[in-house]
Scaffold this active site. Structure first.
Site, PDB file in Angstrom:
ATOM      1  N   ASP A 129       0.829  -1.208   0.000  1.00 30.43           N
ATOM      2  CA  ASP A 129       0.000   0.000   0.000  1.00 30.43           C
ATOM      3  C   ASP A 129       0.866   1.261   0.000  1.00 30.43           C
ATOM      4  OD1 ASP A 129      -2.312   1.454  -0.020  1.00 30.43           O
ATOM      5  OD2 ASP A 129      -2.826   1.103   2.083  1.00 30.43           O
ATOM      6  N   LEU A 169      10.706 -20.540  -4.302  1.00 32.34           N
ATOM      7  CA  LEU A 169       9.631 -19.701  -3.764  1.00 32.34           C
ATOM      8  C   LEU A 169       8.342 -19.824  -4.579  1.00 32.34           C
ATOM      9  CD1 LEU A 169       8.730 -17.239  -1.914  1.00 32.34           C
ATOM     10  CD2 LEU A 169       9.487 -15.779  -3.793  1.00 32.34           C
ATOM     11  N   HIS A 171       2.928   3.124  -8.835  1.00 26.59           N
ATOM     12  CA  HIS A 171       2.786   1.693  -9.142  1.00 26.59           C
ATOM     13  C   HIS A 171       4.030   1.196  -9.889  1.00 26.59           C
ATOM     14  CE1 HIS A 171      -1.197   1.997  -7.618  1.00 26.59           C
ATOM     15  NE2 HIS A 171      -1.714   2.606  -8.661  1.00 26.59           N
TER      16      HIS A 171
HETATM   17  C1  FPP Z   1      -1.910   0.097  -3.396  1.00 26.22           C
HETATM   18  O1  FPP Z   1      -1.424   1.427  -3.391  1.00 26.22           O
HETATM   19  C2  FPP Z   1      -1.339  -0.651  -4.512  1.00 26.22           C
HETATM   20  C3  FPP Z   1      -2.050  -1.207  -5.538  1.00 26.22           C
HETATM   21  C4  FPP Z   1      -3.509  -1.107  -5.646  1.00 26.22           C
HETATM   22  C5  FPP Z   1      -1.399  -1.899  -6.641  1.00 26.22           C
HETATM   23  C6  FPP Z   1      -0.160  -2.665  -6.302  1.00 26.22           C
HETATM   24  C7  FPP Z   1       0.554  -2.930  -7.552  1.00 26.22           C
HETATM   25  C8  FPP Z   1       1.907  -2.907  -7.702  1.00 26.22           C
HETATM   26  C9  FPP Z   1       2.854  -2.715  -6.597  1.00 26.22           C
HETATM   27  C10 FPP Z   1       2.520  -3.064  -9.043  1.00 26.22           C
HETATM   28  C11 FPP Z   1       2.102  -4.260  -9.837  1.00 26.22           C
HETATM   29  C12 FPP Z   1       2.434  -5.536  -9.202  1.00 26.22           C
HETATM   30  C13 FPP Z   1       2.940  -6.596  -9.846  1.00 26.22           C
HETATM   31  C14 FPP Z   1       3.000  -7.883  -9.110  1.00 26.22           C
HETATM   32  C15 FPP Z   1       3.445  -6.547 -11.219  1.00 26.22           C
HETATM   33  P1  FPP Z   1      -2.463   2.606  -3.527  1.00 26.22           P
HETATM   34  O2  FPP Z   1      -2.563   2.966  -4.971  1.00 26.22           O
HETATM   35  O3  FPP Z   1      -3.756   2.226  -2.886  1.00 26.22           O
HETATM   36  O4  FPP Z   1      -1.753   3.749  -2.734  1.00 26.22           O
HETATM   37  P2  FPP Z   1      -2.486   4.905  -1.895  1.00 26.22           P
HETATM   38  O5  FPP Z   1      -3.132   4.234  -0.719  1.00 26.22           O
HETATM   39  O6  FPP Z   1      -1.345   5.786  -1.502  1.00 26.22           O
HETATM   40  O7  FPP Z   1      -3.474   5.564  -2.793  1.00 26.22           O
END
Ligand code: FPP
Length: 253
Positions: A21, A132, A38
């Site tokens: 997050d 893994l 991201h």
């Molecule tokens: C939450 O941060 C994160 C996500 C919804 C997406 C997670 C995806 C990645 C780390 C990249 C893709 C992963 C792979 C495995 C290729 P948020 O956007 O909710 O952050 P915020 O709470 O600050 O808005």
């Protein structure tokens, strides 16, 4: 002494689950679009996957896209799907070389065709690997998973394949998306949010929960070591008393 040296390698969790997050906030703090967070988050994914592999962790489950994430602006959803496809194209061979086996849990059918194709390729290519197990939770909702398990069980009962009296925790577990994996012993959430957010609700029953203020794009192996050290300093009692745990662990020494 650095943190890694303080970790007891014989008492590592078999399964770590992570809620990655804080990507959006990390990007906003830098005056960038959320999507940039991201993209940077993928660098953390690579490092944490490699570190878990090196440590000999058996399972790592990453919450990469929740069922609720479909409600985000279309531009962000499209960018996340594209990022998933591009990352798989770039990294699948390397994951395979590192003996990582890929799995997906969630509503696979709801993902765009191109994502499903790339995921299937990576899953098939790595199917015989023994290192893994990397589980991506995509379009995942724990409530949906539990509801789906109930449906599968109801159908079996209606068909006479299962008697209501035969249903127990073990049988129920066999109907979850995670039927083949052990439950996580450690759940990490980044970015200072203290919620489970519909993630592995059944499987996290006895997990140690670790929350850090660090946003996911800043999360590096040192942060994982900190989480593991913190995990090892806790006493896992599973409903027993401290004295009972100490007696059992002495008996096992
Ligand atoms: C939450 O941060 C994160 C996500 C919804 C997406 C997670 C995806 C990645 C780390 C990249 C893709 C992963 C792979 C495995 C290729 P948020 O956007 O909710 O952050 P915020 O709470 O600050 O808005």
């Amino acid at each position: 002494m650095d943190t890694l040296e303080l970790i007891d390698r014989s008492r590592l969790p078999k399964h770590i689950a992570i809620i990655m997050d804080g990507n959006g906030r990390w990007a906003k703090e830098r005056g960038e679009d959320r999507v940039y967070g991201h993209y940077e988050g993928v660098i953390s994914v690579r490092e944490i996957v490699n570190t878990c592999g090196e440590l000999g962790i058996a399972y790592l489950t990453l919450y990469a896209f929740s069922a609720e994430n479909w409600n985000r602006p279309k531009g962000e959803v499209d960018a996340l799907m594209e990022l998933l496809v591009n990352t798989l194209r770039k990294e699948a061979d390397e994951l395979n070389r590192k003996n990582v086996r890929m799995h997906v849990i969630g509503d696979f059918g709801s993902l765009p065709e191109i994502c499903r194709q790339e995921l299937n390729e990576a899953i098939n290519m790595t199917a015989c690997n023994t290192g893994l197990n990397l589980v991506l939770a995509l379009s995942y909702s724990a409530r949906q998973e539990i509801t789906d398990a109930c449906k599968k069980i109801a159908v079996k009962v209606a068909n006479g394949e299962l008697k209501p009296g035969e249903l127990n925790e073990q049988v129920f577990h066999q109907h979850l998306y995670t039927a083949d994996y052990p439950d996580p012993e450690l759940m990490i959430r980044t970015s200072g949010e203290y919620r489970i957010s519909n993630y592995l609700l059944y499987q996290l029953a006895y997990a140690e929960l670790y929350f850090t203020q660090v946003n996911w794009p800043d999360f590096r192996k040192e942060h994982l070591y900190e989480a593991l050290l913190n995990y090892q300093q806790r006493e896992r009692r599973f409903g027993k008393t401290s004295e009972q745990i100490q007696t059992t662990s002495t008996q096992h020494v």
